[in-house]
Design an enzyme around this catalytic site. Structure first.
Site, mmCIF file in Angstrom:
data_model
loop_
_atom_site.group_PDB
_atom_site.id
_atom_site.type_symbol
_atom_site.label_atom_id
_atom_site.label_comp_id
_atom_site.label_asym_id
_atom_site.label_seq_id
_atom_site.Cartn_x
_atom_site.Cartn_y
_atom_site.Cartn_z
ATOM 1 N NE ARG A 17 -1.590 -2.344 -4.043
ATOM 2 C CZ ARG A 17 -1.011 -3.484 -4.393
ATOM 3 N NH1 ARG A 17 -0.288 -4.170 -3.544
ATOM 4 N NH2 ARG A 17 -1.151 -3.963 -5.626
ATOM 5 C CG HIS A 31 3.869 -2.383 -3.578
ATOM 6 N ND1 HIS A 31 3.672 -2.326 -2.213
ATOM 7 C CD2 HIS A 31 5.205 -2.265 -3.774
ATOM 8 C CE1 HIS A 31 4.853 -2.184 -1.614
ATOM 9 N NE2 HIS A 31 5.787 -2.144 -2.534
ATOM 10 C CE1 TYR A 58 -1.129 -7.367 -7.459
ATOM 11 C CE2 TYR A 58 0.884 -7.143 -8.770
ATOM 12 C CZ TYR A 58 -0.003 -6.628 -7.837
ATOM 13 O OH TYR A 58 0.209 -5.400 -7.302
#
Lengths: 327, 400
Positions: free
Chosen positions: B289, B293, B302
Site C-alpha cells: 500500500r 490507509h 508507523y
C-alpha cells in the site's frame, strides 16, 4: 390440505417449511444439525430425507458463516431459511445480521434483495443450561432493515413462517421453544392473517394485556383468573415486533384505558418500553393508569432452578393487573 | 539505512523466501520434507521482474497478444489516475474520505482481467481497479466517499457487489454466492477480495471452512499490502498467509502482487479450478500500500520512508512499461495517447463529482425494506409534515 384440530407448534413449523419448499424450489433450509437429525428440537425432521441434502443443508458449526453464506445465497436468488440452534448462540452472527443483512437492500438503493429468514428458538421455561433461554428480540427489532415476528400458536407458526419466507425482506422468526409441544388448531386452507398485524386473542373491557410468543398463553390464563374475579381483561397478541401494530393496541387501550405489557425479555429498553411510550403518546387522554410492564430483570438469565421466579408468570402478571386497576 | 537493507527487513517481515529459508533450515532436522517444500512454496510466482524482465514459471504460463498487454497497461494507468484524482478531490473537500489503491494496480487489474463476465466479484472498499475491469463507471464509486449514497451501482449489472466496509464480511457472501452457483449447476466462479488485516477475521476463516467443506467455486484473493492501517502483517499472522489454505484443505499460492502478468495467470488458473469443480483456492498477492490507509491516515507515524521507497522500485506500472517498450509492444505515440486519455478521465471525474447533488432528505426513508414497514411509513410522513411546516416561513423569507 387439511384441518388439524390439534397439532403441535413445532409440527406446524415443519409443515410450513415443507409447504414453502414445495411451493418454491429456491427455498433452502440451513443450519446446524437440521438435516439428518432434524434439528435439536426436530423442527426440520424429515425435510432432508424428502428434499435432499442440496436443499436441507447441514452447515459447519459457525453462526456467522451460516448467516453470511445465506446472504450470498440470497444474492444468487435463493431464499434461505436459517436455523440458529438457540437464542444465546445467535451473537456470532449478529454482525452479519446487523451490518450486512439488515442494510444491504438500502445500501444497494433497492437493487438487491436479501430474503433470508432466521429462525431462532427463544425464551425460557424449559429448564435449560445457560445461553439456552434468552429473549434477545429487542436487539433485532432495534435494527432498521430487519423484521421480527413471533408466533404464539400453531396456526400463526404455520402461516407467519410462510409469509416471512415469501416476503423479500430479512425476517427474524422467534420460535417460543417452551410452546413447541403445545397443541392447537391449524387450518392449512384458511385465509392467512396479515403477518405484521396484532390480533385480539381474548376480548375484554377493563384492561389490555399485550404480549407475544410464549407469554400469550400466560396472559390468556391471567384473563381467565381475572374473569373469575369479575375483571374483564383483553389480551392482544402482538405477533410482530418489527413493525409493531400500534393501531390494534391503541384501539384496545382506547376501549380499556389500561395497558400492561408482558414479555420474558428484560423490561429495560424492551418492547414494553416502546409500547409504553407510543401508547402514552397516542392515548394520553384515554389512559386511566400508567402503562405497566412485566418482564425479565436487568440480570443475566438465571440458572434454571430460578427461572420460575425470573419469568413473568400468572401471579406476577395478575399483580400488575391489580396495580393498574387500582389507579 | 540503505534502500536495500530496508527492503530486506521488510521482506523478512512478510515471510519472504529468504526468511523462510532460514526458518526452514533450522527446522530441517525435524521435518526435512516439509521444510524443503516450504522453501519452494514461499517463492513468489513471478512472470515479470521489477526490472521489467519476462521470466517463466513452471506452473503458470501466460501468452498474451500485444493488444492484451497494452490493455493491461492502459487499465493500470487509468486506474492510478482515477485514484489520484479521488485523493485530490478529498483534499479539496469534495469527498469525505478516500481509500487509495496506489501500488496495488497490478494485483487488481491482473485478477480483474482474469474474470469472465458471468463471474461474480465481492470487493472490499479499495477495489477500484477491479471495479474498472468490471465496467463499473469509476464515478459511481465516489458517491459513498462523497456521502451521497452508500453504494451507487447495481451489483447485478456488472456482477460486482457493493463495497463492503466491515472487514472480511464479504468473504462469506462470496462463499454463499458460490454455493448458489453450484446449486444452479453453472460454471461461473466467484472471487472474494480482502486484505492481510481481514485474514484475522473470523468471517474469513469461516468462509474458508464453508467453501472447503462444500467445495464451492470461490477464489479468495488476498492483497497482502503489508499494512492494516498501522499494523504490519506480522501482527496478523505467524505464517505466510497463503499457507493458511493448506489447513483448510485447498491450495494457496503467493504471487508477486506488483506483477500484473503473474496476477492474471494465477487468478485465471484459480478461477479455472473453481469452474471445473476443484473447489476454492487462496491467492496471496504480495504487494504494498504505497499511500495512506485512507485520506484520514498518517503513515509517517508507523512506517519508514525507506520502506516505501524500496517498494517504489517494484512499481507495477513502471515494470510493465519497461517490458512493453523493450519488446516494442508500445511506442511513444501509444504512451502519449494513454496519457491523454488519463487526463480526460481525470477531468471527467472532477466534473462529475463536483456536480453530484446532495440527495433529497426523504431518501433517508427509501429502500429500507423491500416490502415496506409501517414504522418507516409513519416516520416518513411525520418528517415530511415537519419539513412542510417551514414552507410558509421559507416563502416569507423569499419575499423579503
Amino acid at each position: 390440505m387439511t384441518v388439524f384440530e390439534k397439532i403441535t407448534l413445532s409440527k406446524a413449523i415443519n409443515a410450513s417449511l415443507r409447504a414453502s419448499m414445495e411451493a418454491d424450489p429456491k427455498v433452502l433450509v440451513m443450519g446446524e444439525d437440521v438435516g439428518k437429525l432434524g434439528g435439536v428440537f426436530r423442527v426440520t425432521d424429515g425435510l432432508q430425507k424428502d428434499f435432499g441434502e442440496d436443499r436441507v443443508i447441514d452447515t459447519p458449526l459457525a453462526e456467522s458463516g451460516i448467516v453470511g453464506t445465506a446472504i450470498g445465497l440470497a444474492l444468487r436468488g435463493y431464499r434461505p431459511v436459517v436455523e440458529i440452534q438457540f437464542d444465546g448462540f445467535v451473537f456470532p452472527a449478529y454482525d452479519q445480521i446487523v451490518t450486512q443483512l439488515a442494510k444491504m437492500h438500502a445500501r444497494a438503493l433497492g437493487k438487491v434483495k436479501v430474503p433470508v429468514v432466521i429462525r431462532i428458538p427463544y425464551a425460557g421455561g424449559i429448564g435449560a443450561v445457560e445461553h439456552h433461554s434468552e429473549s434477545p428480540e429487542a436487539l433485532f427489532a432495534h435494527v432498521a432493515g430487519l423484521k421480527c415476528v413471533s408466533p404464539s400458536n400453531s396456526s400463526d407458526a404455520y402461516w407467519m413462517l410462510q409469509q416471512a419466507i415469501a416476503g423479500d425482506d430479512p425476517v427474524i422468526y422467534f420460535e417460543p421453544k417452551r410452546r413447541y409441544h403445545d397443541k392447537s388448531r391449524l387450518d392449512t386452507e384458511a385465509i392467512p392473517y396479515p403477518l405484521h398485524k396484532a390480533r385480539v386473542a381474548q376480548p375484554g373491557s377493563d384492561l389490555t394485556l399485550a404480549a407475544y410468543g410464549p407469554m400469550v398463553k400466560v396472559c390468556l390464563d391471567v384473563a381467565k383468573v381475572a374473569a373469575e374475579e369479575g375483571k374483564s381483561v383483553e389480551v392482544v397478541d402482538l405477533r410482530s415486533l418489527s413493525p409493531i401494530d400500534f393501531d390494534t393496541v391503541q384501539e384496545s387501550v382506547v376501549k380499556t384505558g389500561r395497558l400492561v405489557v408482558v414479555h420474558e425479555a428484560p423490561v429495560f429498553l424492551g418492547t414494553g418500553a416502546e409500547l409504553a411510550a407510543r401508547i402514552t403518546e397516542r392515548c394520553f387522554y384515554h389512559l386511566e393508569a400508567p402503562v405497566l410492564r412485566v418482564g425479565g430483570f436487568h440480570a443475566p438469565y438465571p440458572p434454571s432452578r430460578l427461572e420460575d421466579e425470573y419469568l413473568p408468570g400468572l401471579d406476577r402478571v395478575l399483580d400488575a393487573v391489580d396495580r393498574a386497576l387500582a389507579y | 539505512m540503505t534502500v536495500e537493507s530496508t527492503a530486506q527487513r521488510k521482506t523478512t517481515r512478510g515471510g519472504s523466501k529468504r526468511t523462510t529459508a532460514k526458518k526452514a533450515s533450522s527446522a530441517k532436522a525435524k521435518t526435512p520434507d516439509n521444510a524443503a517444500d516450504q522453501v519452494e512454496q514461499d517463492q513468489l510466482v513471478q512472470l515479470l521482474t521489477p526490472e521489467g524482465k519476462r521470466v517463466e514459471h513452471p506452473d503458470y504460463a501466460i501468452d498474451l497478444t500485444p493488444e492484451e498487454l497494452r490493455g493491461l497497461y492502459r487499465d493500470m494507468v487509468l486506474t492510478r489516475k482515477f485514484d489520484a484524482e479521488a485523493t485530490t478531490l478529498q483534499r479539496q473537500g469534495e469527498l469525505g474520505l478516500w481509500a487509495s489503491l496506489l501500488g496495488q494496480e497490478a494485483a487488481q487489474i491482473g485478477s480483474g482481467r482474469a474474470l469472465r463476465d458471468d463471474d461474480y466479484v465481492f470487493p472490499t472498499y479499495r477495489e477500484h481497479g477491479v471495479a474498472w475491469c468490471r465496467g463499473v463507471d469509476p464515478t459511481n464509486l465516489l458517491g459513498m466517499f462523497r456521502g451521497v449514497n452508500n453504494g451507487g451501482w447495481d451489483p447485478n449489472s456488472n456482477n460486482f457487489h457493493l463495497y463492503t466496509i466491515v472487514i472480511g464480511s464479504q468473504a462469506l457472501h462470496a462463499t454463499g454466492y458460490a454455493m448458489g452457483v453450484q446449486k444452479d449447476g453453472a460454471d461461473s466462479a466467484v472471487i472474494a477480495y480482502f486484505g492481510d488485516g481481514a485474514s484475522s477475521q473470523g468471517d474469513v476463516a469461516e468462509a474458508f471452512t464453508f467453501s472447503a467443506v462444500y467445495n464451492s467455486p470461490v477464489v479468495f484473493f488476498c492483497q497482502n499490502n503489508q499494512w492494516a492501517i498501522s499494523e504490519p502483517t506480522e501482527k496478523q499472522t505467524r505464517v505466510p498467509l497463503y499457507q493458511r489454505a493448506r489447513g483448510y484443505g485447498f491450495p494457496g499460492v503467493r504471487v508477486d502482487g506488483n506483477d500484473v502478468l503473474a496476477c492474471l495467470a494465477v487468478t485465471k488458473a484459480a478461477l479455472e479450478r473453481a469452474r471445473t469443480g476443484q473447489g476454492p483456492m487462496l491467492i496471496e498477492a504480495f504487494t504494498y500500500r504505497m499511500g495512506a490507509h485512507t485520506t484520514s491516515d498518517d503513515p509517517t507515524k508507523y512506517r519508514a520512508d525507506e520502506e516505501t521507497r524500496a517498494w517504489e522500485a517494484k512499481d507495477p506500472i513502471l515494470r510493465l512499461r519497461t517490458y512493453l517498450v523493450a519488446e516494442g509492444v508500445v511506442d511513444d505515440a501509444y504512451l502519449a495517447a494513454v496519457e491523454a486519455e488519463s487526463e480526460a478521465l481525470g477531468k471527467r471525474v472532477r466534473e462529475t463529482v463536483r456536480a453530484m447533488p446532495d440527495p433529497d432528505s426523504m431518501a433517508i426513508f427509501e429502500n429500507i425494506y423491500a416490502d415496506g414497514h409501517a414504522l418507516v411509513d409513519e416516520e416518513r410522513a411525520q418528517f415530511a409534515a415537519y419539513q412542510a411546516s417551514f414552507a410558509d416561513a421559507d416563502a416569507v423569507a423569499e419575499e423579503n
